[in-house]
Scaffold this active site. Sequence first.
Site, PDB file in Angstrom:
ATOM      1  N   HIS A 322       4.817  17.722  28.421  1.00 50.38           N
ATOM      2  CA  HIS A 322       5.581  18.774  28.223  1.00 50.38           C
ATOM      3  C   HIS A 322       5.266  20.123  28.940  1.00 50.38           C
ATOM      4  CE1 HIS A 322       9.544  20.510  27.358  1.00 50.38           C
ATOM      5  NE2 HIS A 322       9.864  19.653  26.087  1.00 50.38           N
ATOM      6  N   ASP A 326       9.730  19.530  31.968  1.00 52.21           N
ATOM      7  CA  ASP A 326      10.711  20.413  31.053  1.00 52.21           C
ATOM      8  C   ASP A 326      11.930  19.235  30.830  1.00 52.21           C
ATOM      9  OD1 ASP A 326       9.241  22.696  30.925  1.00 52.21           O
ATOM     10  OD2 ASP A 326      10.735  23.531  32.458  1.00 52.21           O
TER      11      ASP A 326
END
Length: 349
Positions: A322, A326
């Site tokens: 992450h 995204d």
Amino acid sequence: MKIGEKLAIILGEGEEETAAAPEPRESKRSEAKPAAKTESTEAPKGGSQAPKTTSDRVKASPLAKKIAAERGVDLSRVTGSGPGGRIVAADVPEAGSPTQASGPAPSAPAPIKLEATGGEETRIELTGMRRVIAERLLASKTQIPHFYLSVEADAAPLMRLRKEVNAANEAAGLPKITVNDFVLLAVAHAAVQNPKINAAWGGDHVMQYASVNISVAIAVEDGLVTPVIRNAQKLSLREISSTVKDLAGKARGKKLKPEDYAGGTITVSNLGAYGIDQFYAIVNPPQSAILAVGAIVQKPVVNAKGEIAAGQRVNISLSGDHRVVDGAVGAEFMSSLRKLVENPALMLF
């Protein structure tokens, strides 16, 4: 009243202020009472006071101390930018930054103690490969913030096209094309369409790659290896199939060279042949994405006419870093991948 001036002096019963003493309370109490009594009075109940740590002694905000504790940062090595050199949250570096590079390395956690079962036990020593796998996977799960996405794709068109291709290959005396060959080709095309997925975390930057170098997870006797298909975005279905077969043969014959592992940008792991319908893999650092491919299964589905009919479906899951990927980026990539799996002819031109 100036900053730093004394507001008041607290004295014990019967004590008087002595101008010459910098800390009248402590010196007077030492004179008025025995040393042992003073120590007993000063100590907290239940034991003596623990020595303060370096982080307690430095001038730092509570938030800065909290962040430093979480990152394992020694605040005595940090220069503060706040009033009077006070360390604020923004001053605390990331763990492993140059500020911390010269400090002592954190000790590894103690291994979990094994319990005796009362039955027959066999000790299996770790091979070099097994040890490296363990270290890399531990680093991945403890240092990379994973997130997960999954799609179910209609695999019927792919299976029909594969049947036609293999019939032609058999007639020409060529090797068969596997389901995984189609998936690898689809991953290469989807990564080109969504280049942000084909990237890696560099600490203070993200490195985005133009070449789609697919690491293919291959099970061997000692564990799992991930040799690389280089520039997969430029290869045809037949070239990808040939490359995978060559790498798999080298892997099982223990003939892979170091350069066969290097330079991967995204990984694909397929457990469909083992009957696994769906799973989530662990990111292969320093890459930022890994695909987990399950088996193609027959199941009842609702067709375009709104009727329940027999269908073929495959689950494909994405595990992403992450820090780099995204949720929206991962979702767009998975949408592109599903479209290619459901329309495999788009990849042949």
